[in-house]
Motif scaffolding. Structure first.
Motif, PDB file in Angstrom:
ATOM      1  N   GLY A 107       0.810  -1.212   0.000  1.00 36.14           N
ATOM      2  CA  GLY A 107       0.000   0.000   0.000  1.00 36.14           C
ATOM      3  C   GLY A 107       0.841   1.258   0.000  1.00 36.14           C
ATOM      4  N   SER A 108       1.939   1.250   0.758  1.00 36.25           N
ATOM      5  CA  SER A 108       2.818   2.426   0.802  1.00 36.25           C
ATOM      6  C   SER A 108       3.470   2.674  -0.556  1.00 36.25           C
ATOM      7  CB  SER A 108       3.891   2.234   1.877  1.00 36.25           C
ATOM      8  OG  SER A 108       3.303   2.070   3.149  1.00 36.25           O
ATOM      9  N   SER A 170      -4.634   0.907   3.074  1.00 35.51           N
ATOM     10  CA  SER A 170      -3.460   1.678   3.497  1.00 35.51           C
ATOM     11  C   SER A 170      -2.893   2.592   2.414  1.00 35.51           C
ATOM     12  CB  SER A 170      -2.359   0.731   3.981  1.00 35.51           C
ATOM     13  OG  SER A 170      -1.947  -0.144   2.955  1.00 35.51           O
ATOM     14  N   PHE A 171      -3.202   2.338   1.142  1.00 38.24           N
ATOM     15  CA  PHE A 171      -2.608   3.180   0.099  1.00 38.24           C
ATOM     16  C   PHE A 171      -3.194   4.592   0.093  1.00 38.24           C
ATOM     17  CE2 PHE A 171      -6.417   2.639  -2.382  1.00 38.24           C
ATOM     18  CZ  PHE A 171      -6.408   3.679  -3.307  1.00 38.24           C
ATOM     19  N   PHE A 172      -4.440   4.734   0.552  1.00 40.71           N
ATOM     20  CA  PHE A 172      -5.129   6.021   0.445  1.00 40.71           C
ATOM     21  C   PHE A 172      -4.473   7.125   1.280  1.00 40.71           C
ATOM     22  CE2 PHE A 172      -8.464   8.972   1.893  1.00 40.71           C
ATOM     23  CZ  PHE A 172      -8.833   9.518   0.680  1.00 40.71           C
ATOM     24  N   VAL A 222      -0.751   6.288   9.985  1.00 38.80           N
ATOM     25  CA  VAL A 222      -2.159   5.964   9.715  1.00 38.80           C
ATOM     26  C   VAL A 222      -2.259   4.692   8.899  1.00 38.80           C
ATOM     27  CG1 VAL A 222      -4.303   6.794   8.688  1.00 38.80           C
ATOM     28  CG2 VAL A 222      -2.760   8.415   9.811  1.00 38.80           C
ATOM     29  N   ALA A 223      -1.377   4.556   7.894  1.00 34.66           N
ATOM     30  CA  ALA A 223      -1.431   3.421   6.983  1.00 34.66           C
ATOM     31  C   ALA A 223      -1.193   2.098   7.701  1.00 34.66           C
ATOM     32  CB  ALA A 223      -0.412   3.610   5.863  1.00 34.66           C
TER      33      ALA A 223
END
Length: 295
Positions: A107-108, A170-172, A222-223
């Protein structure tokens, strides 16, 4: 001066903990007493409030377990079981952690790449950004079973489907924070680099990336937290045989409220630990940049 500060913090923390435990015991007493009274009346047995109150913390499947009951279950699930046992919460936490970390990394990376594309391409920003935002309006509980079933049909099972769900959540925050961070660089410095004939690649690595680093680490905290949530949610509707989500699900099925609370406590502790580790990496970066830290 520092000792006084730490003393005040410790006193505040202990006071808050005592208040929370007192409220917890009181609410457990009321809820479990009502449960016990209903059971006795259903069996048409005589009862007294003294009898009910004395047995309220001894109910086998309480509506709300008391703190000492949760502590006993925590000890049984962690200290009294070998790590390789499927009854050990360490075993299940490791399964959830694997999915969390893999989804967090995916996601990162995805969030950073999308942010770079959006910042450097106006067309991509106009076409992709609305979809990035709209993706978070879809309930994760709705798409988690779909993702698992579709990937299972092509023989992709285990950690990967849960990691994809974690990646989806998590990407958002990484994307949004990195877009803001990459655009936060000083305009005058950017124009100065242009006067020195700096290439777009040099401007990105030496200016924009440097400016975006604080935003990146704020979003990573946050992710990593939502990646853990995604991994647990992915284990709930799929009938997973391992993971904290499966413990929550089995506890709900069989009315084992102590098991539910213990799994929640372990998940909370794991999430706090992961965020703390990201914070350590952030502090190390800030020290390297010559900036002050909160540590």
């Amino acid at each position: 001066m520092k000792s006084n500060t730490w003393t005040k913090k410790a006193f505040s923390l202990i006071s808050l903990l005592i208040i929370v435990l007192a409220i917890w015991y009181l609410v457990a007493l009321v809820m479990n007493s009502n449960q016990l009274i209903n059971n006795l009346e259903r069996k048409k047995q005589e009862w007294s409030y003294l009898q009910v109150f004395s047995q309220a913390y001894e109910v086998k499947r309480p509506m709300l377990p008391a703190p000492h009951q949760v502590a006993q279950e925590l000890s049984r699930s962690i200290l009294d079981k070998p790590i390789t046992s499927k009854r050990s919460l360490i075993y299940h936490a490791q399964i959830t952690l694997n999915s969390t970390l893999l989804g967090f990394v995916f996601g990162s990376i995805l969030g950073i790449l999308i942010a770079i594309g959006i910042v450097h391409n106006k067309t991509l920003e106009a076409s992709l950004m609305p979809w990035v935002i709209a993706s978070q309006t879809i309930p994760i509980l709705a798409i988690a079973p779909i993702i698992v079933v579709v990937l299972g049909a092509i023989n992709i099972t285990g950690v990967v489907p849960k990691a994809i769900i974690s990646m989806y959540l998590s990407f958002f925050p990484v994307t949004i924070a990195m877009v803001k961070g990459l655009r936060s660089s000083d305009r005058l410095l950017e124009e100065l680099m242009h006067t020195y004939s700096a290439t777009s690649k040099e401007i990105f690595w030496k200016l924009r990336w440097y400016s975006a680093q604080p935003y990146l680490f704020a979003s990573l905290k946050v992710a990593i937290a939502v990646a853990l949530v995604g991994a647990i949610v992915a284990e709930l509707p799929t009938g997973a045989q391992g993971g904290l989500g499966s413990r929550l699900l089995s506890g709900s099925y069989y009315g084992q409220t102590e098991q539910i609370w213990v799994a929640l406590i372990v998940a909370t502790t794991l999430g706090s630990l992961l965020v703390w580790l990201v914070g350590l990496a952030e502090n190390a970066l800030l020290r390297r940049r010559g900036e002050s830290t909160n540590a």
